[in-house]
Design a protein around this motif. Structure first.
Motif, PDB file in Angstrom:
ATOM      1  N   THR A   1       0.827  -1.200   0.000  1.00  0.00           N
ATOM      2  CA  THR A   1       0.000   0.000   0.000  1.00  0.00           C
ATOM      3  C   THR A   1       0.869   1.261   0.000  1.00  0.00           C
ATOM      4  OG1 THR A   1      -1.617  -1.204   1.296  1.00  0.00           O
ATOM      5  CG2 THR A   1      -1.817   1.165   1.288  1.00  0.00           C
TER       6      THR A   1
ATOM      7  N   VAL B   1      -7.017   0.252   4.884  1.00  0.00           N
ATOM      8  CA  VAL B   1      -6.105  -0.851   5.133  1.00  0.00           C
ATOM      9  C   VAL B   1      -5.352  -0.655   6.451  1.00  0.00           C
ATOM     10  CG1 VAL B   1      -5.834  -1.496   2.718  1.00  0.00           C
ATOM     11  CG2 VAL B   1      -4.301   0.198   3.703  1.00  0.00           C
TER      12      VAL B   1
ATOM     13  N   ASP C   1      -4.187  -3.752   8.085  1.00  0.00           N
ATOM     14  CA  ASP C   1      -3.055  -4.408   7.425  1.00  0.00           C
ATOM     15  C   ASP C   1      -1.751  -3.663   7.698  1.00  0.00           C
ATOM     16  OD1 ASP C   1      -4.714  -6.295   6.483  1.00  0.00           O
ATOM     17  OD2 ASP C   1      -4.271  -6.001   4.362  1.00  0.00           O
TER      18      ASP C   1
ATOM     19  N   PRO D   1      -3.675  -6.459   0.248  1.00  0.00           N
ATOM     20  CA  PRO D   1      -4.295  -5.793   1.399  1.00  0.00           C
ATOM     21  C   PRO D   1      -5.798  -6.044   1.432  1.00  0.00           C
ATOM     22  CG  PRO D   1      -3.722  -4.202  -0.297  1.00  0.00           C
ATOM     23  CD  PRO D   1      -3.168  -5.514  -0.741  1.00  0.00           C
ATOM     24  N   THR D   2      -6.344  -6.032   2.613  1.00  0.00           N
ATOM     25  CA  THR D   2      -7.791  -6.166   2.764  1.00  0.00           C
ATOM     26  C   THR D   2      -8.350  -4.804   3.158  1.00  0.00           C
ATOM     27  OG1 THR D   2      -7.523  -8.438   3.495  1.00  0.00           O
ATOM     28  CG2 THR D   2      -9.631  -7.373   3.993  1.00  0.00           C
ATOM     29  N   ARG D   3      -9.216  -4.281   2.317  1.00  0.00           N
ATOM     30  CA  ARG D   3      -9.801  -2.962   2.601  1.00  0.00           C
ATOM     31  C   ARG D   3     -11.137  -3.174   3.305  1.00  0.00           C
ATOM     32  NH1 ARG D   3      -9.297   0.471  -2.914  1.00  0.00           N
ATOM     33  NH2 ARG D   3      -9.405   2.242  -1.498  1.00  0.00           N
TER      34      ARG D   3
ATOM     35  N   ASN E   1     -10.129  -5.421  -3.502  1.00  0.00           N
ATOM     36  CA  ASN E   1      -9.534  -5.760  -2.207  1.00  0.00           C
ATOM     37  C   ASN E   1     -10.478  -5.464  -1.048  1.00  0.00           C
ATOM     38  OD1 ASN E   1      -7.059  -6.652  -3.213  1.00  0.00           O
ATOM     39  ND2 ASN E   1      -6.280  -4.572  -3.388  1.00  0.00           N
TER      40      ASN E   1
END
Lengths: 194, 985
Positions: free
Chosen positions: A151, A172, A175, B592-594, B614
């Motif tokens: 990201t 995110v 994450d 990534p997980t949104r 995502n």
């Protein structure tokens, strides 16, 4: 009258704080941010208004500047991110727009980002597992954009010894925090293994 | 457990004995041993079977160049095949097994291949299995696959973790032998940021394997002193167990650090290996050199080893390869081996030197001008046969033969950016090209400088020069007095005598005969030779074999070795586990997980989630008593159509467009007109690719004369933003327009259904009139909610119902959805997920990604009139291409099953009733289908040739994949409220 209670990017009511050996990871949730893009040919105009009203010099490439509670960092050509303490009832974007007028476009970015502050002597070392940035070469007032956990994030060097901030997309946040936690654990375990 | 070949001395920790097993048998070793050294110390020479002929094989080398002693380590998920015993650090409880044998290492049924060697020569696959062709896949390949290969994997998941890391330095030093340590000392004392990477688990390189590197101290003593100094400096990072596997662009190096391979299992939280990417301003390659054997008949028996490796086992690991050892050499290095063996009281039965002027040896019989022509021994070497200089044949008993054919500089990293090594006659070996990867220089044996003194000196000089390029002045380091003898090598590659096989590439079983055969059949170029014979193609990349192979080919062609050519090396230097390359990017961390602003709330309601890009979006919200997801979705659809529903639509892309030319800019990027959109209004828009195909749709809301908010589909949010930035910066830089993505910043909810306005009136602050008159369909505005919280309201509808989208800063999204639910209770509010959203939009004939599939135009979608011909916009011109503008072309229409209980399947193709089912008669296809709770039967939308002119016609929807077809009626794509009365209510 209804009221709306805010939650943090991590979905909690209070910011996350984690302690590791030589490292503190703290979620920052009390800052407002707006992006400012100068209108065509209005750079000088914008600079003088910002300088006059905020006593702030617009930072150059890879720089951020601070004046008291107020800060700004460069994000792209003719574009900056301003940040200041968050006030639920007072919109920073509106205040800034009043200052810059038609010299710039102003967009509220407060809730578009999550932010984590890393402090302590291990706050440099942890970056070796996070991103490609040579953080130890950053000096106070430098900002870089990099990839963390797939990201795009900003890394700000607040104090060379030792305070850094990571600003990443809010969706995110979990994450990004996971990457920080995993890196902190790896750093600690690898040190022990060595 | 007696270690019968264990000698005195060495660098092992005798106070730390370790037990391990090999093929189930228990052995003892010491901390500091490798698996190979411990097995040798225990008198085990037989360690594996060869790849093709299943010949008994033992260890040849002492480092990563080992081609033979490949073993399987550990069990279950940690089982690792093809691991070199020479670099496997011994630990207590290590379980190792030989591979490529059945039923046992000593008795291997497949050893029959050795008897059939005449049929299994190079290229036999290509010649033997050419016909009949159908048998290749069904018969030949499965059999060959079963017979070939070495170790096996367990197929259990790997329980260990792997990590990626990034380092930066002024100087990366690859290898910690004399050159590497001298370079490191020089750079470290200069204050440069230094990374010293060593693939071994001990630093020192050959210095800890040799007995007489220095005049006044042992190599190990000097290494220890240097490491103590380096270890205390903050600007130095010492990385042992770290293999630099590749030199990549711009001074980037790939390094695998084996953090926990030397442990039974990694401690909790510790990665097994770390893949480092090192960004080095400069690098010095001090990777040393690899000894090469001399090929002779039956030169592959266990016990036949490289002479330098024998010295390493004797000096470093105090392990003799056998009780009696002979030496076969073409240079003085072989004599050094004999000397070290004798010093350790190992019996040296002969020194066989091909040179007629070989120096004398004390304590062993020397045969000058002699050659080893054959060997004997079933599972290990028992004797060697010599041809003496006078022609006489002599047999010498020995359990090991130390062979030295000279040394090849480890030039591998210098080749990684197409550098081609050049031949150096002086050392009869390839040395690095002068064209090196940017920032890399080479020192020591890797550059063909073999004496310790010269290696030290070049290490220091090279580091100084590299640092000078960085404007870092490095001091001259006082180096210890070291050996500085010449190797006096006489090039000698293979013994020409004998009719049997002489091995060049042990790992792939390539012999001198194979190279001769390749030459005979026209495969003379090294690249052809490599592929025809597989020379140098195994996991060791031919480290000990390549030059020998070239030498044999050169003999055949009559050309010199450099004229014959060389192959270059590619990364990685040694094999890398796939898990290491993946690092921690596995499983759920692959991307990534949104999470949406309402994620926590949706979780509390037990929502089922689906990945959209995502994002994790709620798919449906099951209520107690609902037995199927369809039941839940039907309820959610019905709620929206009859009462009011809530859906999180925050995932839609949001782009803030500002500037005095914002309207003109949007006029250019959208196909339809936006210039005159009034403030306070929203408009649906289509975006075209340059080729006229629709790639996204969405809305643009005008909040001020110079301020729009553009929404995009979830999937295309980034693409649209990127394209708009391109247009802004490159197509129309003269326009005053600024773009910022605000997708993340807002929590946005659809409030849809006939009671949506009633609900919102309880949330929106009273000063904002949201009546139909004051806030009509497609209105937008900045408002406040819940007593002063800023918000945005858009009256837009995806469901076709009276509907709004309300947005608040993300932090209040959770609170707002809860407030909406509470406020809507009296109106029967319910949340709905993406499945209901999909049904609602199909009922209304709205397109999504299924319809905007990269092949469809606005005309196909029935939106041809939206492409404004009076203005310029992206894609407008090419959308008028004849084929795209075909009036009889595909049109988006709706479909109902004739038999209402039939289910229409997405992806089904449409065929006329009386025509065959084939491509030629294809009439179009179904893009979206679902069960309409409103209509009580399956419905679909899709593209049909001349669709709008065929309303009422019956066609077949065929699904050849599932061998089904149903009859469907062509209808309008607008199943519900085609006039749009509801959304304007």
């Amino acid at each position: 009258m209804l009221d709306l209670n805010p939650i943090t990017p991590l979905g909690a009511t209070t910011p996350q704080q984690e302690q590791y050996e030589g490292l503190t990871i703290g979620e920052v949730f009390d800052r407002a941010m707006v992006s400012i893009s100068s209108r065509h040919g209005r750079n000088q105009d914008l600079m003088s208004r910002v300088s006059e009203k905020l006593d702030l010099k617009l930072p150059g490439v890879s720089e951020f500047t601070v004046n008291g509670d107020f800060g700004a960092f460069w994000t792209a050509s003719d574009q900056w991110m301003f940040d200041a303490p968050h006030d639920a009832k007072s919109c920073l974007a509106v205040k800034i727009k009043e200052i810059v007028g038609d010299a710039a476009s102003v967009t509220d970015q407060t809730d578009g980002w999550c932010r984590f502050r890393l402090s302590g002597p291990q706050s440099v070392e942890i970056f070796q597992f996070l991103c490609t940035v040579d953080v130890s070469a950053l000096v106070q007032g430098q900002v870089v954009k990099t990839l963390i956990e797939h990201t795009g994030c900003f890394v700000l060097c607040r104090e060379e010894v030792f305070e850094y901030e990571i600003i990443g997309p809010v969706s995110v946040a979990s994450d990004v925090l996971h990457a920080l936690q995993a890196s902190a654990r790896t750093l600690s375990s690898v040190r022990k293994a060595q | 457990m007696t270690q019968l070949n264990r000698l005195n001395g060495g660098l092992i920790s005798r106070g730390s004995p370790l037990n391990f097993t090999f093929d189930g048998k228990e052995y003892a070793g010491y901390q500091g041993d490798t698996l190979a050294s411990a097995l040798l110390a225990n008198g085990v020479r037989l360690m594996g079977r060869s790849f093709k002929y299943h010949r008994p094989r033992g260890v040849i080398a002492s480092g990563s160049e080992e081609p033979n002693a490949l073993v399987e380590l550990r069990t279950r998920g940690r089982q690792e095949p093809n691991t070199r015993a020479t670099v496997t650090e011994l630990f207590g409880g290590l379980s190792a097994r030989s591979q490529n044998r059945f039923p046992s290492l000593k008795h291997d049924f497949m050893a029959i291949n050795d008897r059939l060697s005449n049929f299994l020569s190079a290229g036999f696959y290509y010649k033997t299995f050419m016909w009949p062709a159908p048998l290749w896949e069904k018969l030949y390949e499965p059999i060959i696959r079963k017979a070939a290969g070495l170790g096996s994997v367990s197929l259990d998941p790997d329980p260990d973790t792997y990590e990626h890391g990034y380092l930066h330095c002024d100087l990366l030093i690859v290898g910690s032998g004399p050159a590497g340590l001298a370079a490191a000392l020089t750079a470290a004392r200069a204050g440069a940021r230094v990374v010293l990477a060593e693939e071994d688990f001990e630093m020192g390189g050959r210095l800890i394997a040799e007995s007489s590197s220095f005049v006044n101290q042992s190599g190990a003593e000097w290494v220890a002193g240097v490491l103590e100094e380096l270890g205390a400096l903050p600007n130095v990072r010492l990385m042992k167990r770290a293999t630099v596997h590749g030199a990549y662009d711009h001074g980037t190096y790939g390094v695998v650090e084996r953090v926990a391979d030397h442990l039974a299992e990694p401690p909790a939280g510790t990665p097994r290996q770390i893949h480092w990417r090192i960004y080095a301003r400069k690098a010095v390659l001090c990777a040393g050199a690899t000894e090469r054997p001399i090929a002779f008949e039956n030169n592959d028996r266990p016990g036949i080893m490289l002479a330098g490796a024998v010295r390493a086992y004797v000096n470093r690991w105090a392990a003799a390869p056998a009780q009696t050892v002979a030496v076969f050499t073409n240079n003085d290095d072989g004599h050094r081996t004999a000397k070290d063996l004798l010093a350790k009281d190992v019996n040296v039965s002969a020194v066989i030197d091909v040179r007629h002027d070989a120096p004398d040896v004390d304590g062993a019989e020397l045969f000058k001008g002699a050659q080893v022509v054959d060997s004997t021994g079933k599972l290990g070497l028992e004797s060697v046969k010599l041809r003496l200089s006078n022609g006489e044949i002599r047999t010498i008993d020995c359990g090991a033969l130390a062979v030295s054919g000279g040394w090849n500089p480890n030039v591998h990293l210098t080749c990684h950016q197409r550098g081609r090594p050049i031949w150096d006659d002086e050392i009869a070996a390839f040395v690095p090209d002068t064209k090196l990867p940017v920032g890399l220089s080479v020192a020591g044996a890797a550059n063909g400088v073999f004496s310790t003194a010269a290696a030290l000196k070049t290490g220091m000089k090279t580091a100084k020069k590299a640092l000078l390029d960085l404007d870092i002045q490095a001091p001259t380091v006082a180096l210890p007095e070291a050996e500085d003898s010449a190797m006096n090598l006489k090039p000698f590659w293979f013994v020409k005598e004998g009719r049997g096989r002489a091995w060049l590439d042990y790992q792939n079983d390539v012999t001198v005969k194979d190279v001769r055969l390749a030459h005979q059949e026209g495969y003379k170029s090294p690249e052809h030779l490599k592929r025809y014979t597989t020379l140098g193609m195994a996991t060791d990349q031919g480290k000990t074999a390549n030059v020998l192979g070239l030498a044999v080919m050169s003999e055949m062609t009559g050309a010199s070795i450099p004229e014959t050519g060389t192959t270059i090396f590619r990364p990685p230097y040694t094999p890398i586990a796939l898990g290491t390359l993946a690092g921690s990017t596995t499983g759920r961390h692959l991307a990534p997980t949104r999470k949406t602003p309402s994620h926590v709330w949706a979780q509390e309601l037990g929502a089922e989630f689906v990945e959209a890009g995502n994002w994790l979006r709620a798919r449906w919200f099951k209520k107690p008593g609902e037995k199927t997801w369809q039941e839940t979705v039907n309820r959610e659809v019905t709620t929206v159509r009859s009462r009011v529903g809530l859906c999180d639509v925050s995932t839609l892309g949001k782009i803030d467009v500002q500037g005095t030319d914002a309207a003109e800019f949007l006029n250019k990027v959208y196909a339809n007109a936006f210039a005159k959109l009034p403030v306070g209004k929203t408009r649906y828009g289509l975006m075209l690719r340059e080729d006229g195909i629709v790639y996204d749709d969405g809305t643009a809301a005008r909040l001020a004369e110079d301020h729009f908010v553009v929404t995009t589909t979830t999937a295309n949010a980034v693409l649209v933003y990127r394209n708009m930035e391109f247009a802004r910066q490159c197509l129309w830089p003269e326009l005053d327009v600024q773009l910022i993505s605000t997708t993340e910043a807002w929590a946005q909810y659809a409030v849809a259904g006939p009671r949506s306005r009633d609900l919102l009136r309880k949330i929106v602050d009273a000063e904002f009139d949201i009546s139909n008159e004051a806030f009509p369909f497609m209105a937008c505005g900045e408002i406040t909610v819940c007593g002063g919280f800023k918000a945005r309201l858009f009256r837009i509808s995806f469901s076709g119902e009276l509907a709004y989208e309300i947005a608040v800063p993300r932090r209040y999204g959770d609170a707002l959805i809860r407030a909406l639910m509470a406020a809507g209770e009296e109106f029967g509010v319910a949340p709905y997920g993406t499945e209901a959203l999909d049904v609602l939009r199909i009922e209304k004939g709205h397109a999504i990604g299924n319809e905007l599939n990269g092949t469809t135009t606005a005309l196909n979608l029935g939106l041809g009139k939206m492409v404004n011909r009076k203005k310029d916009c992206i894609g407008q011109v090419l959308s008028t291409r004849e084929e795209l503008a075909d009036p009889e072309g595909l049109r988006l229409v709706g479909f109902k099953p004739v038999n209402r209980t039939d289910k229409i399947v997405g992806g089904a193709h449409l065929m006329n009733k009386d025509e065959p089912t084939d491509i030629k008669n294809d009439q179009g296809y179904i893009t979206s289908a679902g069960f309409s709770a409103t209509l009580g039967h399956s419905i679909a939308i899709g593209f049909l040739k001349n669709g709008s002119g065929r309303i009422g016609e019956l066609v077949r929807a065929v699904n050849p994949l599932q061998e089904s077809e149903i009859e469907v009626e062509v209808v309008s794509a607008h199943f519900v409220d085609p006039e749009g009365d509801r959304l304007r209510a």
